[in-house]
Scaffold this active site. Structure first.
Site, PDB file in Angstrom:
ATOM      1  N   PRO A  80      -4.066 -11.979  -1.085  1.00  0.00           N
ATOM      2  CA  PRO A  80      -3.685 -11.513   0.256  1.00  0.00           C
ATOM      3  C   PRO A  80      -4.346 -10.178   0.603  1.00  0.00           C
ATOM      4  CG  PRO A  80      -1.914 -11.104  -1.320  1.00  0.00           C
ATOM      5  CD  PRO A  80      -2.962 -11.891  -2.048  1.00  0.00           C
ATOM      6  N   GLY A  82      -4.321  -7.497   3.803  1.00  0.00           N
ATOM      7  CA  GLY A  82      -3.763  -7.160   5.109  1.00  0.00           C
ATOM      8  C   GLY A  82      -4.827  -6.657   6.068  1.00  0.00           C
ATOM      9  N   HIS A 278      -3.454  -4.390  -7.956  1.00  0.00           N
ATOM     10  CA  HIS A 278      -3.623  -4.307  -6.507  1.00  0.00           C
ATOM     11  C   HIS A 278      -5.049  -3.850  -6.157  1.00  0.00           C
ATOM     12  CE1 HIS A 278      -0.691  -4.230  -2.953  1.00  0.00           C
ATOM     13  NE2 HIS A 278      -1.841  -3.981  -2.371  1.00  0.00           N
ATOM     14  N   ARG A 281      -5.507  -0.035  -5.868  1.00  0.00           N
ATOM     15  CA  ARG A 281      -5.097   0.589  -4.603  1.00  0.00           C
ATOM     16  C   ARG A 281      -3.687   1.167  -4.633  1.00  0.00           C
ATOM     17  NH1 ARG A 281      -8.363  -1.401  -0.392  1.00  0.00           N
ATOM     18  NH2 ARG A 281      -6.764  -1.647   1.209  1.00  0.00           N
ATOM     19  N   SER A 310      -7.900  -8.405  -9.402  1.00  0.00           N
ATOM     20  CA  SER A 310      -8.358  -7.004  -9.464  1.00  0.00           C
ATOM     21  C   SER A 310      -9.674  -6.841 -10.213  1.00  0.00           C
ATOM     22  CB  SER A 310      -7.322  -6.065 -10.084  1.00  0.00           C
ATOM     23  OG  SER A 310      -6.143  -6.073  -9.285  1.00  0.00           O
TER      24      SER A 310
HETATM   25  C1  FMN Z   1      -8.271  -4.561   2.364  1.00  0.00           C
HETATM   26  C2  FMN Z   1      -7.222  -4.971   1.390  1.00  0.00           C
HETATM   27  C3  FMN Z   1      -5.953  -5.273   1.848  1.00  0.00           C
HETATM   28  C4  FMN Z   1      -4.971  -5.681   0.938  1.00  0.00           C
HETATM   29  N1  FMN Z   1      -3.741  -6.053   1.416  1.00  0.00           N
HETATM   30  C5  FMN Z   1      -2.822  -6.559   0.566  1.00  0.00           C
HETATM   31  C6  FMN Z   1      -1.594  -7.067   1.057  1.00  0.00           C
HETATM   32  O1  FMN Z   1      -1.340  -7.086   2.252  1.00  0.00           O
HETATM   33  N2  FMN Z   1      -0.708  -7.560   0.147  1.00  0.00           N
HETATM   34  C7  FMN Z   1      -0.960  -7.579  -1.205  1.00  0.00           C
HETATM   35  O2  FMN Z   1      -0.121  -8.037  -1.985  1.00  0.00           O
HETATM   36  N3  FMN Z   1      -2.129  -7.113  -1.680  1.00  0.00           N
HETATM   37  C8  FMN Z   1      -3.061  -6.622  -0.840  1.00  0.00           C
HETATM   38  N4  FMN Z   1      -4.266  -6.195  -1.320  1.00  0.00           N
HETATM   39  C9  FMN Z   1      -4.554  -6.356  -2.758  1.00  0.00           C
HETATM   40  C10 FMN Z   1      -5.157  -7.732  -3.016  1.00  0.00           C
HETATM   41  O3  FMN Z   1      -4.222  -8.755  -2.812  1.00  0.00           O
HETATM   42  C11 FMN Z   1      -5.658  -7.862  -4.443  1.00  0.00           C
HETATM   43  O4  FMN Z   1      -4.633  -7.542  -5.348  1.00  0.00           O
HETATM   44  C12 FMN Z   1      -6.879  -6.992  -4.724  1.00  0.00           C
HETATM   45  O5  FMN Z   1      -7.733  -6.932  -3.611  1.00  0.00           O
HETATM   46  C13 FMN Z   1      -7.613  -7.544  -5.922  1.00  0.00           C
HETATM   47  O6  FMN Z   1      -8.686  -6.738  -6.270  1.00  0.00           O
HETATM   48  P1  FMN Z   1     -10.187  -7.036  -5.800  1.00  0.00           P
HETATM   49  O7  FMN Z   1     -10.275  -6.624  -4.385  1.00  0.00           O
HETATM   50  O8  FMN Z   1     -10.975  -6.147  -6.709  1.00  0.00           O
HETATM   51  O9  FMN Z   1     -10.447  -8.510  -5.996  1.00  0.00           O
HETATM   52  C14 FMN Z   1      -5.266  -5.765  -0.441  1.00  0.00           C
HETATM   53  C15 FMN Z   1      -6.553  -5.454  -0.889  1.00  0.00           C
HETATM   54  C16 FMN Z   1      -7.524  -5.073   0.005  1.00  0.00           C
HETATM   55  C17 FMN Z   1      -8.907  -4.785  -0.500  1.00  0.00           C
END
Ligand code: FMN
Length: 379
Positions: A80, A82, A278, A281, A310
């Site tokens: 997911p 956002g 995450h 993040r 991740s």
């Molecule tokens: C732009 C952005 C928005 C995100 N929004 C959410 C969210 O709304 N809910 C959530 O559970 N994780 C959110 N995440 C985390 C992602 O679900 C995921 O855990 C993460 O992007 C995985 O790492 P990767 O980007 O290195 O693949 C977000 C990540 C990014 C980059």
């Protein structure tokens, strides 16, 4: 560069960076504080070696993967993310559409810029919903009801956001609701006319799943402000137990890193866990998911379905996670770069790149089917 010319996820990242103003690109790209979590995610995968076995018949490779009661065409899905509509108008449903066409799961974000109902229509058998618990529990209960009525198979509860994290890029750029760009971010944004034109034409994208709970007729900024007053909410084990009772279908917890938390979640009867930091993040000092995975796997074994996200940028990363005990892997930025760079064809391209890399590496390590993967393939 044309989307066809992209040979890897890094190419898609560069294309997304060119198209987006810094204030938007940094929201995708950024971590927290010193961004050590981002580095750790990369280093976590770089630390492992795949040990090839030769003289195996790999003329046919099968990367299909069973997860819960379905067989997907590949062992990865879309995490997911956002606010996707800010990076490309309609991006949430492009991600959903590409996932359904590729037969992989798509997790709609609790802060998506399209609705649960639209995701279910676009990807009836492939869309899941990720819940960000609201302070007003009635809102969460209603979102769960909507996911159920729309026929979604799986609810994902994200648990790693007890407070908003310190995203320093966003603070410097003035990324806020409504946006308060710094002068330098504003000046830089003017150099991305394509994105600016899209933004001026459509305005701030709407958090569609929250609009029903804000004042009727509220505009996108008011809805975003309302959602920000409702999240992050305090979520405890007791809440997880009540979500387990409310949601009879597959329930997944996202954001677990500690073995004891995984054991507790399994005891409560969740169906799956996404081991995740995450995407670097939330807590900058957290371990990489790929470091936490084997410890969790040793603790819970097959009592609960383990997944990971991740830091995944390569097909080989996905295979390494499967060797360490994950049944399935998710990507966040990889497909979002594709959407930001080129919309639907960009998401399709990202999926194709990962799929092709998985296929080649399976052949290179002498592993024609995913069931055979395990620690023996790692050095
Ligand atoms: C732009 C952005 C928005 C995100 N929004 C959410 C969210 O709304 N809910 C959530 O559970 N994780 C959110 N995440 C985390 C992602 O679900 C995921 O855990 C993460 O992007 C995985 O790492 P990767 O980007 O290195 O693949 C977000 C990540 C990014 C980059």
């Amino acid at each position: 560069m044309k989307i066809d010319k992209a040979v890897n996820i890094e190419d898609l990242r560069r294309m997304a960076k060119r198209r987006l103003p810094r204030i938007a690109f940094d929201f995708i790209e950024g971590g927290v504080e010193d961004e050590r979590g981002l580095e750790r995610n990369e280093a976590g995968f770089a630390h492992h070696r795949l040990m090839p076995r030769y003289l195996v018949d790999v003329s046919k490779r099968d990367q299909s993967a069973k997860l819960f009661d379905r067989v997907y065409a590949s062992p990865f899905g879309i995490s997911p993310t956002g606010l996707a509509g800010l990076f490309r108008r309609g991006a949430d449903l492009m991600l959903a559409e590409a996932a359904a066409a590729a037969n992989i799961p798509f997790i709609m974000s609790g802060m998506s810029t399209a609705s649960i109902e639209a995701a279910a229509q676009t990807a009836p058998s492939h869309a899941w919903y990720q819940l960000y618990v609201a302070r007003d529990m009635k809102i969460s209960e209603d979102q769960i009801r909507r996911a159920r009525d729309a026929g979604l198979s799986t609810l994902v509860l994200t648990v790693d956001v007890p407070v908003s994290s310190k995203r320093e890029r966003n603070m410097r750029n003035g990324f806020a609701t409504p946006p308060q760009p710094s002068w330098s971010a504003l000046a830089e944004a003017l150099m991305h006319p394509g994105w600016i034109a899209e933004y001026l034409r459509h305005g701030t994208p709407l958090f569609d799943n929250w609009a029903a709970y804000a004042n009727s007729g509220a505009d996108a900024n008011t809805v975003a402000h309302f959602a920000s007053t409702q999240t992050p909410a305090t979520v405890t084990w007791r809440d997880l137990e009540s979500f387990r009772r409310l949601w009879p279908r597959h329930l997944v917890v996202k954001g677990i890193l500690h073995r004891d938390d995984a054991i507790h979640a399994a005891e409560i009867g969740v169906d799956g866990i996404i081991v995740s930091n995450h995407g670097g993040r939330q807590l900058d000092q957290a371990p990489a998911s790929i470091e936490a995975l084997p410890i969790i796997h040793a603790a819970v074994g097959d009592k609960v379905t383990l997944m990971l996200d991740s830091g995944v940028r390569r097909g080989a990363d996905i295979l390494m996670a499967l060797c360490l005990g994950a049944r399935f892997v998710f990507v966040g930025r990889a497909t979002l770069y594709g959407a930001a760079a080129a919309g639907l064809p960009g998401v399709r391209k990202a999926i194709r790149i990962l799929r092709d890399e998985i296929d080649r590496v399976m052949a290179q390590i002498g592993c024609p089917s995913l069931e055979q993967l395990g620690p023996d393939f790692l050095l």
